[in-house]
Design a protein around this motif. Sequence first.
Motif, PDB file in Angstrom:
ATOM      1  N   ARG A 195      -4.664  -5.511  18.523  1.00 52.84           N
ATOM      2  CA  ARG A 195      -5.222  -4.171  18.441  1.00 52.84           C
ATOM      3  C   ARG A 195      -4.842  -3.540  17.101  1.00 52.84           C
ATOM      4  NH1 ARG A 195      -8.705  -4.629  22.290  1.00 52.84           N
ATOM      5  NH2 ARG A 195      -9.034  -2.372  22.173  1.00 52.84           N
ATOM      6  N   LEU A 196      -5.542  -2.488  16.738  1.00 50.70           N
ATOM      7  CA  LEU A 196      -5.284  -1.810  15.473  1.00 50.70           C
ATOM      8  C   LEU A 196      -4.838  -0.378  15.707  1.00 50.70           C
ATOM      9  CD1 LEU A 196      -8.354  -2.999  13.351  1.00 50.70           C
ATOM     10  CD2 LEU A 196      -6.032  -3.945  13.357  1.00 50.70           C
ATOM     11  N   LEU A 197      -3.791   0.024  15.002  1.00 49.33           N
ATOM     12  CA  LEU A 197      -3.363   1.409  14.936  1.00 49.33           C
ATOM     13  C   LEU A 197      -3.860   1.914  13.585  1.00 49.33           C
ATOM     14  CD1 LEU A 197       0.349   2.675  15.305  1.00 49.33           C
ATOM     15  CD2 LEU A 197      -1.532   3.903  14.276  1.00 49.33           C
ATOM     16  N   ILE A 198      -4.887   2.757  13.593  1.00 50.74           N
ATOM     17  CA  ILE A 198      -5.465   3.212  12.338  1.00 50.74           C
ATOM     18  C   ILE A 198      -4.842   4.542  11.938  1.00 50.74           C
ATOM     19  CG2 ILE A 198      -7.576   3.944  11.178  1.00 50.74           C
ATOM     20  CD1 ILE A 198      -7.330   0.924  11.707  1.00 50.74           C
ATOM     21  N   ASP A 199      -4.217   4.561  10.776  1.00 54.20           N
ATOM     22  CA  ASP A 199      -3.609   5.770  10.232  1.00 54.20           C
ATOM     23  C   ASP A 199      -4.583   6.380   9.230  1.00 54.20           C
ATOM     24  OD1 ASP A 199      -2.067   7.642   8.700  1.00 54.20           O
ATOM     25  OD2 ASP A 199      -0.250   6.703   9.484  1.00 54.20           O
ATOM     26  N   VAL A 200      -5.207   7.510   9.609  1.00 57.86           N
ATOM     27  CA  VAL A 200      -6.192   8.117   8.715  1.00 57.86           C
ATOM     28  C   VAL A 200      -5.518   8.754   7.509  1.00 57.86           C
ATOM     29  CG1 VAL A 200      -7.951   8.434  10.494  1.00 57.86           C
ATOM     30  CG2 VAL A 200      -6.238  10.225  10.135  1.00 57.86           C
ATOM     31  N   ALA A 201      -4.255   9.168   7.645  1.00 62.23           N
ATOM     32  CA  ALA A 201      -3.524   9.693   6.494  1.00 62.23           C
ATOM     33  C   ALA A 201      -3.299   8.596   5.460  1.00 62.23           C
ATOM     34  CB  ALA A 201      -2.191  10.283   6.939  1.00 62.23           C
ATOM     35  N   ASN A 202      -3.078   7.368   5.930  1.00 67.31           N
ATOM     36  CA  ASN A 202      -2.898   6.257   5.002  1.00 67.31           C
ATOM     37  C   ASN A 202      -4.203   5.888   4.310  1.00 67.31           C
ATOM     38  OD1 ASN A 202      -0.256   6.265   5.772  1.00 67.31           O
ATOM     39  ND2 ASN A 202      -0.361   4.419   7.031  1.00 67.31           N
ATOM     40  N   LEU A 203      -5.323   6.046   5.001  1.00 69.71           N
ATOM     41  CA  LEU A 203      -6.619   5.835   4.350  1.00 69.71           C
ATOM     42  C   LEU A 203      -6.806   6.858   3.229  1.00 69.71           C
ATOM     43  CD1 LEU A 203      -9.019   5.124   7.364  1.00 69.71           C
ATOM     44  CD2 LEU A 203      -7.984   3.472   5.801  1.00 69.71           C
ATOM     45  N   HIS A 204      -6.383   8.094   3.458  1.00 72.58           N
ATOM     46  CA  HIS A 204      -6.466   9.113   2.417  1.00 72.58           C
ATOM     47  C   HIS A 204      -5.535   8.776   1.253  1.00 72.58           C
ATOM     48  CE1 HIS A 204      -6.785  12.960   0.417  1.00 72.58           C
ATOM     49  NE2 HIS A 204      -5.476  13.131   0.517  1.00 72.58           N
ATOM     50  N   THR A 205      -4.324   8.329   1.582  1.00 76.28           N
ATOM     51  CA  THR A 205      -3.379   7.941   0.532  1.00 76.28           C
ATOM     52  C   THR A 205      -3.967   6.856  -0.357  1.00 76.28           C
ATOM     53  OG1 THR A 205      -1.508   8.467   1.969  1.00 76.28           O
ATOM     54  CG2 THR A 205      -1.067   7.034   0.086  1.00 76.28           C
ATOM     55  N   ASN A 206      -4.565   5.849   0.254  1.00 80.01           N
ATOM     56  CA  ASN A 206      -5.131   4.748  -0.521  1.00 80.01           C
ATOM     57  C   ASN A 206      -6.377   5.184  -1.286  1.00 80.01           C
ATOM     58  OD1 ASN A 206      -3.072   3.212   0.492  1.00 80.01           O
ATOM     59  ND2 ASN A 206      -4.318   2.157   2.022  1.00 80.01           N
ATOM     60  N   HIS A 207      -7.035   6.233  -0.812  1.00 82.02           N
ATOM     61  CA  HIS A 207      -8.164   6.791  -1.557  1.00 82.02           C
ATOM     62  C   HIS A 207      -7.678   7.425  -2.860  1.00 82.02           C
ATOM     63  CE1 HIS A 207     -11.744   9.014  -2.597  1.00 82.02           C
ATOM     64  NE2 HIS A 207     -11.108  10.168  -2.447  1.00 82.02           N
ATOM     65  N   VAL A 208      -6.608   8.231  -2.761  1.00 83.95           N
ATOM     66  CA  VAL A 208      -6.086   8.901  -3.946  1.00 83.95           C
ATOM     67  C   VAL A 208      -5.423   7.911  -4.896  1.00 83.95           C
ATOM     68  CG1 VAL A 208      -4.467  10.656  -4.777  1.00 83.95           C
ATOM     69  CG2 VAL A 208      -5.783  11.070  -2.688  1.00 83.95           C
ATOM     70  N   ILE A 230      -1.004   0.508   6.278  1.00 83.23           N
ATOM     71  CA  ILE A 230       0.012   1.353   5.651  1.00 83.23           C
ATOM     72  C   ILE A 230      -0.540   2.041   4.406  1.00 83.23           C
ATOM     73  CG2 ILE A 230       1.831  -0.190   6.481  1.00 83.23           C
ATOM     74  CD1 ILE A 230       2.310  -0.838   3.429  1.00 83.23           C
ATOM     75  N   ALA A 231       0.191   3.049   3.958  1.00 86.14           N
ATOM     76  CA  ALA A 231      -0.102   3.731   2.699  1.00 86.14           C
ATOM     77  C   ALA A 231       0.518   2.930   1.560  1.00 86.14           C
ATOM     78  CB  ALA A 231       0.472   5.140   2.717  1.00 86.14           C
ATOM     79  N   ALA A 232      -0.105   2.981   0.397  1.00 87.80           N
ATOM     80  CA  ALA A 232       0.404   2.201  -0.736  1.00 87.80           C
ATOM     81  C   ALA A 232       0.310   2.993  -2.033  1.00 87.80           C
ATOM     82  CB  ALA A 232      -0.383   0.898  -0.874  1.00 87.80           C
ATOM     83  N   LEU A 233       1.373   2.906  -2.828  1.00 91.91           N
ATOM     84  CA  LEU A 233       1.361   3.463  -4.170  1.00 91.91           C
ATOM     85  C   LEU A 233       0.841   2.450  -5.185  1.00 91.91           C
ATOM     86  CD1 LEU A 233       4.809   5.312  -4.289  1.00 91.91           C
ATOM     87  CD2 LEU A 233       2.552   6.364  -4.264  1.00 91.91           C
ATOM     88  N   ILE A 234       0.922   1.191  -4.842  1.00 88.08           N
ATOM     89  CA  ILE A 234       0.578   0.132  -5.788  1.00 88.08           C
ATOM     90  C   ILE A 234      -0.471  -0.791  -5.189  1.00 88.08           C
ATOM     91  CG2 ILE A 234       2.795   0.134  -6.997  1.00 88.08           C
ATOM     92  CD1 ILE A 234       3.705  -2.122  -5.191  1.00 88.08           C
ATOM     93  N   ALA A 235      -1.191  -1.477  -6.068  1.00 87.20           N
ATOM     94  CA  ALA A 235      -2.211  -2.442  -5.656  1.00 87.20           C
ATOM     95  C   ALA A 235      -1.846  -3.812  -6.202  1.00 87.20           C
ATOM     96  CB  ALA A 235      -3.590  -2.016  -6.158  1.00 87.20           C
ATOM     97  N   TRP A 236      -2.057  -4.830  -5.395  1.00 82.06           N
ATOM     98  CA  TRP A 236      -1.825  -6.203  -5.841  1.00 82.06           C
ATOM     99  C   TRP A 236      -2.977  -6.669  -6.723  1.00 82.06           C
ATOM    100  CZ3 TRP A 236       2.138  -9.742  -4.710  1.00 82.06           C
ATOM    101  CH2 TRP A 236       3.108  -9.312  -3.793  1.00 82.06           C
ATOM    102  N   PRO A 237      -2.690  -7.381  -7.791  1.00 86.31           N
ATOM    103  CA  PRO A 237      -3.774  -7.970  -8.587  1.00 86.31           C
ATOM    104  C   PRO A 237      -4.408  -9.147  -7.845  1.00 86.31           C
ATOM    105  CG  PRO A 237      -1.642  -8.706  -9.432  1.00 86.31           C
ATOM    106  CD  PRO A 237      -1.357  -7.684  -8.358  1.00 86.31           C
ATOM    107  N   GLY A 238      -5.682  -9.381  -8.112  1.00 86.49           N
ATOM    108  CA  GLY A 238      -6.352 -10.558  -7.562  1.00 86.49           C
ATOM    109  C   GLY A 238      -6.644 -10.502  -6.086  1.00 86.49           C
ATOM    110  N   GLU A 239      -6.797  -9.309  -5.521  1.00 88.00           N
ATOM    111  CA  GLU A 239      -7.107  -9.220  -4.092  1.00 88.00           C
ATOM    112  C   GLU A 239      -8.522  -9.726  -3.818  1.00 88.00           C
ATOM    113  OE1 GLU A 239      -4.196  -6.027  -2.116  1.00 88.00           O
ATOM    114  OE2 GLU A 239      -6.045  -5.163  -2.919  1.00 88.00           O
ATOM    115  N   GLU A 240      -8.706 -10.348  -2.669  1.00 88.23           N
ATOM    116  CA  GLU A 240      -9.956 -11.034  -2.339  1.00 88.23           C
ATOM    117  C   GLU A 240     -10.784 -10.319  -1.277  1.00 88.23           C
ATOM    118  OE1 GLU A 240      -7.719 -15.319  -3.158  1.00 88.23           O
ATOM    119  OE2 GLU A 240      -8.192 -14.686  -1.114  1.00 88.23           O
ATOM    120  N   MET A 241     -10.218  -9.281  -0.648  1.00 85.78           N
ATOM    121  CA  MET A 241     -10.910  -8.564   0.419  1.00 85.78           C
ATOM    122  C   MET A 241     -10.629  -7.080   0.316  1.00 85.78           C
ATOM    123  SD  MET A 241     -10.049 -11.053   3.665  1.00 85.78           S
ATOM    124  CE  MET A 241      -8.628 -11.841   2.891  1.00 85.78           C
TER     125      MET A 241
END
Length: 443
Positions: free
Chosen positions: A172-185, A145-156
Amino acid sequence: MTLLGTGIGWRPEIADAVEHMPGIDWVEAVAENICPGHLPESLLRLRERGVTVVPHGVSLGLGGADRPDAERLTALAERAEALGSPLVTEHIAFVRAGGPLTATPRLEAGHLLPVPRTRDALDVLCENVRIAQESLPVPLAVENIAALIAWPGEEMTEGQFLYELADRTGVRLLIDVANLHTNHVNRGEDPAKALAELPLEAIAYVHVAGGFERDGVWHDSHAHPVPRPVLDILTDLTSRVAPPGVLLERDENFPEPAELERELEALRDAVEAGARQRGAEDQAEPAPEAAATGTAGESERSAVAGDAARQRLGVAQAALLSALVAGTPVPEGFDRVRLGVQARALAAKRADVVAKLAPELPLILGAGYRAAFVAYAQGHPMRGGYRQDALDFAERLLLGGQLAEGRARRELRRWWLDRSGPAPRPLSRLGRVGQVGRSLIGP
């Protein structure tokens, strides 16, 4: 693995257009918006033509601390069977928190929220996915999923988290490339690094969607054209592997069919560009498998510690969700500014969905509807889904005295009484609004 081809998200607003679009091999429909016994005629016609329909769930909450709800799983299975689908999809997210596990009030997000990339969260997610797999009649694929926030203390990293999830469960994985872009920004995460770490052989299909950037934050709106950076990530992915399917998502602000067809053609061009890159590399040998980050011993320990992990995760998710929808203090380690952005986004989404489910409310309240609902939402968590949310909002508006006497107030009172259930609250209670405290709803 099912070969799907090029697809588009089926929505009632564009159903006719989708039926007449050339080159549509398959469609995806939001599972919760479909009744198995009364399938939309448009979907039935598509099925008769041999177009594959995949139900896409949004409310299961596989990343939540609780085990998946049996009724929700049954409903998802019924939709897969009614549509003759080769697979069903959901999200790696949590959508509710609290309750008996944490001895706190049950809260609903009304939206997909990110799971912390920790061992506890992974252990819980793996067990929840296994439960879902056993309950579904077809294979399951789960979406990043896309995320506006990040959790503290992530391990991976995201790639490591997804790799181990697939490795431990076979999902199986459904890869959302738009969500990868969102998490990049929004989180500074490198899409290429995430793709390099993914188990490419586990990809069921790919989502592509548009969004917009405001004040340095990318909003995954599904209501705007697909931007070039997202298409570039799609090309990067397809330069590494040929995905079984690629699908365009659009949920709001639907353009003319010709524009949707141009976007689909842009997706095909991006896929072909990636395929040419694979060809230039001698068709690229199968992607080397990334080293799994977990071990068998670790999985055994997680099974023993499952209840403790669920409780720790539940407490953390309840604290975060309470801060987002109930105005409680921000948990330690979170970015307060980003949390505020997410809270406002959740309130705005609630306003939009309620307006769709109860279109009379914006008609009755006019231009003041949105501001009134967002103000209400920021202090009043959703407690029973969007339909109940609409009723609660109307009741609060009537009891709070924010709405002056007049036509709008009379129509809102009538609307609430008509829809508040088989045993509506006594009219006299709403008749005493003038005597009820005026400060129950803020301006």
